[in-house]
Design a protein around this motif. Structure first.
Motif, mmCIF file in Angstrom:
data_model
loop_
_atom_site.group_PDB
_atom_site.id
_atom_site.type_symbol
_atom_site.label_atom_id
_atom_site.label_comp_id
_atom_site.label_asym_id
_atom_site.label_seq_id
_atom_site.Cartn_x
_atom_site.Cartn_y
_atom_site.Cartn_z
ATOM 1 N N LEU A 151 0.841 -1.195 0.000
ATOM 2 C CA LEU A 151 0.000 0.000 0.000
ATOM 3 C C LEU A 151 0.873 1.241 0.000
ATOM 4 O O LEU A 151 1.692 1.430 0.894
ATOM 5 C CB LEU A 151 -0.907 0.000 1.239
ATOM 6 N N TYR A 152 0.694 2.063 -0.983
ATOM 7 C CA TYR A 152 1.424 3.329 -1.058
ATOM 8 C C TYR A 152 0.511 4.408 -0.487
ATOM 9 O O TYR A 152 -0.061 5.209 -1.212
ATOM 10 C CB TYR A 152 1.819 3.624 -2.501
ATOM 11 N N SER A 153 0.358 4.373 0.817
ATOM 12 C CA SER A 153 -0.546 5.289 1.506
ATOM 13 C C SER A 153 0.088 5.718 2.818
ATOM 14 O O SER A 153 0.272 4.910 3.728
ATOM 15 C CB SER A 153 -1.892 4.598 1.779
ATOM 16 N N ASP A 205 -1.300 7.501 5.073
ATOM 17 C CA ASP A 205 -2.290 7.363 6.147
ATOM 18 C C ASP A 205 -2.304 5.936 6.703
ATOM 19 O O ASP A 205 -2.303 5.728 7.912
ATOM 20 C CB ASP A 205 -3.689 7.732 5.649
#
Length: 127
Positions: free
Chosen positions: A78-80, A82
């Motif tokens: 996941l490139y997040s 948050d």
């Protein structure tokens, strides 16, 4: 290179031989600068990797060839920021219920315990 690696492992593994074999690697890891913490609040089985609070990998894979090729386990990257931040915060909370390991813990184990662990390590490729 300034990379901080912290590893959270269960203090009590529900698969005895896996726990014994795993402990044989702790001394080497600590010597190379890895911080190892044993989770003491119960079983922890999460496979989570966060990088710079920007990237996260979550899944069922144990990050070994057996998991990827035999069991077809997967992980999601996941490139997040948050999500990575939330997972990092949870990791920090889990550390409060953990015991940090020191190199002395690895070196001061009784000889009989080390022999049993080394015997279990022989099965590592199969675990």
């Amino acid at each position: 290179r300034g990379v901080r690696v912290r590893l959270l492992v269960p203090r009590h593994n529900n698969q005895k031989i896996v726990g014994l074999a795993s402990r044989t690697y702790y001394g080497e890891l600590i010597e190379t600068g890895v911080e190892i913490y044993q989770y003491d609040k119960g079983m922890i089985h999460a496979k989570v990797l966060t990088i710079d609070e920007e990237i996260a990998a979550v899944g069922s894979a144990n990050y070994d060839m057996r998991s990827f090729r035999l069991h077809y386990e997967v992980c999601q990257v996941l490139y997040s920021a948050d999500v990575a931040r939330e997972l990092t915060d949870q990791f920090e909370r889990d550390l409060t219920d953990s015991i940090p390991l020191k190199i002395e813990d690895s070196l001061e184990r009784p000889l009989t315990e080390r022999i049993v662990e080394q015997s279990a390590r022989l099965f590592s490729p199969l675990l």
